[in-house]
Design a protein around this motif. Structure first.
Motif, short mmCIF file in Angstrom:
data_model
loop_
_atom_site.label_atom_id
_atom_site.label_comp_id
_atom_site.label_asym_id
_atom_site.label_seq_id
_atom_site.Cartn_x
_atom_site.Cartn_y
_atom_site.Cartn_z
N SER A 165 87.60 56.27 36.73
CA SER A 165 88.86 56.55 36.79
C SER A 165 89.58 55.29 36.66
CB SER A 165 89.09 57.15 38.32
OG SER A 165 90.33 57.53 38.58
N TYR A 166 90.91 55.44 36.88
CA TYR A 166 92.02 54.30 36.75
C TYR A 166 93.07 54.44 37.83
CZ TYR A 166 95.26 57.45 34.81
OH TYR A 166 96.08 58.63 34.40
N CYS A 167 93.78 53.35 38.18
CA CYS A 167 95.06 53.41 38.94
C CYS A 167 96.09 53.02 38.13
CB CYS A 167 94.58 52.07 40.08
SG CYS A 167 93.09 52.62 40.98
N LEU A 168 97.20 53.65 38.58
CA LEU A 168 98.44 53.38 37.95
C LEU A 168 99.56 53.41 38.99
CD1 LEU A 168 100.28 53.09 35.38
CD2 LEU A 168 100.03 55.42 35.29
N THR A 169 99.87 52.44 39.66
CA THR A 169 100.78 52.40 40.54
C THR A 169 101.29 51.09 40.93
OG1 THR A 169 101.53 53.45 42.88
CG2 THR A 169 99.27 52.32 42.56
N GLU A 170 102.60 50.77 41.38
CA GLU A 170 103.02 49.76 41.99
C GLU A 170 104.18 50.14 42.78
OE1 GLU A 170 103.71 46.77 38.78
OE2 GLU A 170 105.97 47.69 38.39
N PRO A 171 104.45 49.14 43.73
CA PRO A 171 105.84 49.43 44.48
C PRO A 171 107.02 49.37 43.58
CG PRO A 171 104.60 47.54 45.45
CD PRO A 171 103.99 47.87 44.28
N GLY A 172 107.79 50.58 44.00
CA GLY A 172 109.03 50.85 43.02
C GLY A 172 108.89 51.69 41.91
N SER A 173 107.50 52.00 41.48
CA SER A 173 107.44 52.87 40.40
C SER A 173 106.49 53.95 40.63
CB SER A 173 107.03 51.97 39.11
OG SER A 173 105.56 51.65 39.35
N GLY A 174 105.62 53.85 41.55
CA GLY A 174 104.47 54.96 41.75
C GLY A 174 103.70 55.04 40.69
N SER A 175 103.55 56.17 39.96
CA SER A 175 102.73 56.35 38.88
C SER A 175 103.56 56.59 37.60
CB SER A 175 101.74 57.61 39.00
OG SER A 175 102.67 58.71 39.20
N ASP A 176 104.70 56.23 37.79
CA ASP A 176 105.55 56.35 36.49
C ASP A 176 105.30 54.92 35.50
OD1 ASP A 176 107.74 56.52 34.33
OD2 ASP A 176 109.21 56.23 35.81
N ALA A 177 104.44 55.19 34.56
CA ALA A 177 103.92 54.02 33.64
C ALA A 177 105.31 53.41 32.99
CB ALA A 177 103.09 54.32 32.70
N ALA A 178 106.29 54.17 32.76
CA ALA A 178 107.44 53.68 32.10
C ALA A 178 108.03 52.58 33.14
CB ALA A 178 108.48 54.51 31.62
N SER A 179 108.16 52.73 34.16
CA SER A 179 108.65 51.94 35.25
C SER A 179 107.97 50.66 35.80
CB SER A 179 109.18 52.54 36.53
OG SER A 179 110.03 53.54 36.04
#
Length: 186
Positions: A165-179
């Motif tokens: 699997s993979y993780c894609l998140t950070e504070p302020g963007s959630g899973s929106d890779a462009a943010s």
């Protein structure tokens, strides 16, 4: 690294000819009801599928009906991750759909994968969502890994003895890779 885009002839045909027909049919569907338009789209899809694609579809459809659908509600209700069922899907070739057969993959293209995932999702969307992520990870190893990495990881991923699997998140963007704003530097 900036790879050149690969133009899949099947996707080019779909974009040029099929997509406008589907969009037109969708507009008609919204305006007058959808039962007959769904039949038209299913007939259209059937007419452009290869014999192999029909076989993949039928295999995935049968698996979805017998192994996923009867359990899907309970799995979701109980937050159950169906490891053995997922491994059964892998035994049908659904563990490394886009990977080279040298390492246990099925070696199929994106359209083939879409057909398979559409059918599987009719049985359990949660399990199919995981399968799509696992297949994306396997494809990344196959596409960008060294020969040694592919030999080490892909056979286990294709059989799903190893789940990916993979993780894609950070504070302020959630899973929106462009943010995403985090960067990896060396």
């Amino acid at each position: 690294f900036n790879p050149k885009p690969v133009i899949d002839p099947t996707m080019a045909m779909l974009n040029k000819f099929i997509r406008p027909m589907v969009q037109q049919s969708a507009r008609k569907t919204l305006s007058r009801g959808f039962a007959s338009d769904i039949d038209v789209l299913e007939n259209l899809a059937e007419s452009i599928m290869t014999e192999d694609q029909r076989s993949y579809r039928d295999l995935a459809r049968g698996f979805a009906r017998t192994e996923l659908e009867p359990h899907a509600a309970d799995w979701d209700k109980n937050s159950h991750f169906p490891k053995e069922t997922i491994r059964e899907a892998a035994s049908l070739g659904f563990g490394a759909i886009f990977c080279d057969d040298e390492y246990g993959g099925t070696g199929l293209g994106r359209v083939d994968g879409s057909i398979i995932f559409e059918e599987l999702s009719s049985g359990c969307t949660s399990t199919t969502a995981y399968l799509t992520i696992h297949n994306m990870c396997a494809w990344m190893v196959d596409s960008f890994g060294s020969i040694e990495q592919r030999a080490k990881w892909l056979p286990q991923m294709a059989s799903m003895d190893l789940f990916a699997s993979y993780c894609l998140t950070e504070p302020g963007s959630g899973s929106d890779a462009a943010s995403l704003s985090s960067r990896a530097t060396k």
